[in-house]
Write a protein that holds these residues in place. Structure first.
Motif, PDB file in Angstrom:
ATOM      1  N   GLN A   1      86.596  59.846  -1.252  1.00  0.00           N
ATOM      2  CA  GLN A   1      86.347  61.226  -1.652  1.00  0.00           C
ATOM      3  C   GLN A   1      84.919  61.478  -2.114  1.00  0.00           C
ATOM      4  N   VAL A   2      84.062  60.468  -2.039  1.00  0.00           N
ATOM      5  CA  VAL A   2      82.680  60.565  -2.496  1.00  0.00           C
ATOM      6  C   VAL A   2      81.773  60.306  -1.307  1.00  0.00           C
ATOM      7  N   THR A   3      80.787  61.158  -1.122  1.00  0.00           N
ATOM      8  CA  THR A   3      79.835  60.941  -0.033  1.00  0.00           C
ATOM      9  C   THR A   3      78.733  59.997  -0.481  1.00  0.00           C
ATOM     10  N   ILE A   4      78.032  59.439   0.494  1.00  0.00           N
ATOM     11  CA  ILE A   4      76.921  58.575   0.129  1.00  0.00           C
ATOM     12  C   ILE A   4      75.811  59.391  -0.534  1.00  0.00           C
ATOM     13  N   ALA A   5      75.713  60.672  -0.215  1.00  0.00           N
ATOM     14  CA  ALA A   5      74.727  61.526  -0.891  1.00  0.00           C
ATOM     15  C   ALA A   5      75.050  61.617  -2.382  1.00  0.00           C
ATOM     16  N   HIS A   6      76.330  61.662  -2.722  1.00  0.00           N
ATOM     17  CA  HIS A   6      76.756  61.710  -4.123  1.00  0.00           C
ATOM     18  C   HIS A   6      76.393  60.416  -4.860  1.00  0.00           C
ATOM     19  N   ALA A   7      76.346  59.315  -4.129  1.00  0.00           N
ATOM     20  CA  ALA A   7      76.041  58.012  -4.731  1.00  0.00           C
ATOM     21  C   ALA A   7      74.539  57.774  -4.875  1.00  0.00           C
ATOM     22  N   GLU A   8      73.730  58.648  -4.343  1.00  0.00           N
ATOM     23  CA  GLU A   8      72.271  58.504  -4.395  1.00  0.00           C
ATOM     24  C   GLU A   8      71.806  58.162  -5.810  1.00  0.00           C
ATOM     25  N   GLY A   9      71.057  57.061  -5.941  1.00  0.00           N
ATOM     26  CA  GLY A   9      70.487  56.653  -7.215  1.00  0.00           C
ATOM     27  C   GLY A   9      71.472  56.042  -8.200  1.00  0.00           C
ATOM     28  N   ARG A  10      72.700  55.831  -7.793  1.00  0.00           N
ATOM     29  CA  ARG A  10      73.732  55.327  -8.701  1.00  0.00           C
ATOM     30  C   ARG A  10      74.010  53.850  -8.454  1.00  0.00           C
ATOM     31  N   PHE A  11      74.868  53.276  -9.310  1.00  0.00           N
ATOM     32  CA  PHE A  11      75.255  51.869  -9.207  1.00  0.00           C
ATOM     33  C   PHE A  11      76.723  51.792  -8.818  1.00  0.00           C
ATOM     34  N   VAL A  12      76.985  51.163  -7.692  1.00  0.00           N
ATOM     35  CA  VAL A  12      78.334  51.024  -7.162  1.00  0.00           C
ATOM     36  C   VAL A  12      78.717  49.549  -7.235  1.00  0.00           C
ATOM     37  N   THR A  13      79.913  49.284  -7.755  1.00  0.00           N
ATOM     38  CA  THR A  13      80.431  47.918  -7.801  1.00  0.00           C
ATOM     39  C   THR A  13      81.752  47.896  -7.050  1.00  0.00           C
ATOM     40  N   THR A  14      81.879  46.937  -6.142  1.00  0.00           N
ATOM     41  CA  THR A  14      83.117  46.762  -5.386  1.00  0.00           C
ATOM     42  C   THR A  14      83.811  45.489  -5.860  1.00  0.00           C
ATOM     43  N   ILE A  15      85.004  45.273  -5.374  1.00  0.00           N
ATOM     44  CA  ILE A  15      85.786  44.092  -5.747  1.00  0.00           C
ATOM     45  C   ILE A  15      85.029  42.796  -5.455  1.00  0.00           C
ATOM     46  N   GLU A  16      84.195  42.788  -4.420  1.00  0.00           N
ATOM     47  CA  GLU A  16      83.456  41.581  -4.060  1.00  0.00           C
ATOM     48  C   GLU A  16      82.518  41.119  -5.167  1.00  0.00           C
ATOM     49  N   ALA A  17      82.043  42.046  -5.988  1.00  0.00           N
ATOM     50  CA  ALA A  17      81.073  41.690  -7.032  1.00  0.00           C
ATOM     51  C   ALA A  17      81.698  41.543  -8.412  1.00  0.00           C
ATOM     52  N   LEU A  18      82.976  41.856  -8.530  1.00  0.00           N
ATOM     53  CA  LEU A  18      83.596  41.747  -9.848  1.00  0.00           C
ATOM     54  C   LEU A  18      83.483  40.323 -10.360  1.00  0.00           C
ATOM     55  N   SER A  19      83.795  39.369  -9.513  1.00  0.00           N
ATOM     56  CA  SER A  19      83.643  37.951  -9.840  1.00  0.00           C
ATOM     57  C   SER A  19      83.746  37.170  -8.543  1.00  0.00           C
ATOM     58  N   PRO A  20      82.622  36.677  -8.038  1.00  0.00           N
ATOM     59  CA  PRO A  20      82.648  35.965  -6.754  1.00  0.00           C
ATOM     60  C   PRO A  20      83.588  34.763  -6.721  1.00  0.00           C
ATOM     61  N   ASP A  21      83.824  34.137  -7.875  1.00  0.00           N
ATOM     62  CA  ASP A  21      84.708  32.963  -7.896  1.00  0.00           C
ATOM     63  C   ASP A  21      86.135  33.311  -8.341  1.00  0.00           C
ATOM     64  N   ARG A  22      86.446  34.577  -8.396  1.00  0.00           N
ATOM     65  CA  ARG A  22      87.755  35.084  -8.831  1.00  0.00           C
ATOM     66  C   ARG A  22      88.083  34.671 -10.262  1.00  0.00           C
ATOM     67  N   GLY A  23      87.034  34.511 -11.074  1.00  0.00           N
ATOM     68  CA  GLY A  23      87.222  34.089 -12.448  1.00  0.00           C
ATOM     69  C   GLY A  23      87.318  35.232 -13.438  1.00  0.00           C
ATOM     70  N   HIS A  24      87.250  36.481 -12.974  1.00  0.00           N
ATOM     71  CA  HIS A  24      87.384  37.621 -13.880  1.00  0.00           C
ATOM     72  C   HIS A  24      88.783  37.593 -14.491  1.00  0.00           C
ATOM     73  N   PRO A  25      88.916  37.917 -15.765  1.00  0.00           N
ATOM     74  CA  PRO A  25      90.236  37.895 -16.407  1.00  0.00           C
ATOM     75  C   PRO A  25      91.304  38.682 -15.654  1.00  0.00           C
ATOM     76  N   LEU A  26      90.942  39.795 -15.050  1.00  0.00           N
ATOM     77  CA  LEU A  26      91.936  40.550 -14.285  1.00  0.00           C
ATOM     78  C   LEU A  26      92.402  39.770 -13.061  1.00  0.00           C
ATOM     79  N   GLN A  27      91.480  39.175 -12.356  1.00  0.00           N
ATOM     80  CA  GLN A  27      91.859  38.405 -11.177  1.00  0.00           C
ATOM     81  C   GLN A  27      92.715  37.206 -11.570  1.00  0.00           C
ATOM     82  N   GLN A  28      92.373  36.560 -12.665  1.00  0.00           N
ATOM     83  CA  GLN A  28      93.174  35.433 -13.143  1.00  0.00           C
ATOM     84  C   GLN A  28      94.569  35.889 -13.550  1.00  0.00           C
ATOM     85  N   ALA A  29      94.645  36.978 -14.303  1.00  0.00           N
ATOM     86  CA  ALA A  29      95.947  37.467 -14.777  1.00  0.00           C
ATOM     87  C   ALA A  29      96.807  37.968 -13.622  1.00  0.00           C
TER      88      ALA A  29
END
Length: 167
Positions: A59-87
């Motif tokens: 629901q968000v265009t790339i124009a809306h993301a201009e200048g912003r910081f986007v984080t996807t699941i791939e960057a949450l924790s590359p080794d799947r060590g984030h507490p959410l991924q572990q839980a």
């Protein structure tokens, strides 16, 4: 040309500024952990973190993301060590797993703001749809991840990487 930061890396897309962020992430950046579910913003499979907010990327265009910081699941924790991924792994939350990346991203935003949420706060923050009906286990895993983040609980080791990229 649209420019913003994805997973701590500057990107620029030579795409129509009205392109949904979901498709730029999946097609141009090959970040396929962000899933296409409904295309209407209802299911939450495409949820990403934009500047600390859980956002439905379809629901968000790339124009809306201009200048912003986007984080996807791939960057949450590359080794799947984030507490959410572990839980999520320890509590066997996933069934088919398709909705899980979006739920984890929404939950990560919630836990960053409130590491001890109530069931009502979890339900309000995680409006993602799961056809498998994992909601009771979902609440438990989010609460467990909060305890891990607060230092009240540990999981012996991060689960080994799955053979697919859903978590």
């Amino acid at each position: 040309m649209t420019r913003f930061t994805v997973n701590d890396r500057p990107v620029q897309y030579r795409m129509d500024p009205d392109t949904p962020l979901l498709w730029a992430l999946r097609d141009a950046s090959n970040l396929t952990g962000t899933k296409y579910g409904c295309g209407t913003g209802d299911c939450g499979a495409c949820t990403v973190d934009i500047d600390g907010e859980a956002v439905r990327s379809c629901q968000v265009t790339i124009a809306h993301a201009e200048g912003r910081f986007v984080t996807t699941i791939e960057a949450l924790s590359p080794d799947r060590g984030h507490p959410l991924q572990q839980a999520f792994a320890a509590d066997n939350v996933s069934q088919c797993g398709y909705c899980i990346p979006g739920m984890i991203m929404a939950a990560s935003v919630l836990l960053r703001r409130n590491a001890d949420p109530t069931d009502e706060q979890i339900d309000a923050a995680i409006t993602n749809i799961c056809r498998c009906g994992i909601y009771p286990r979902l609440r438990g895993a989010i609460k467990r991840a909060g305890r891990i983040m607060r230092g009240e609980e540990q999981i012996a080791a991060a689960p080994p990487p799955a053979s697919c990229t859903t978590m």
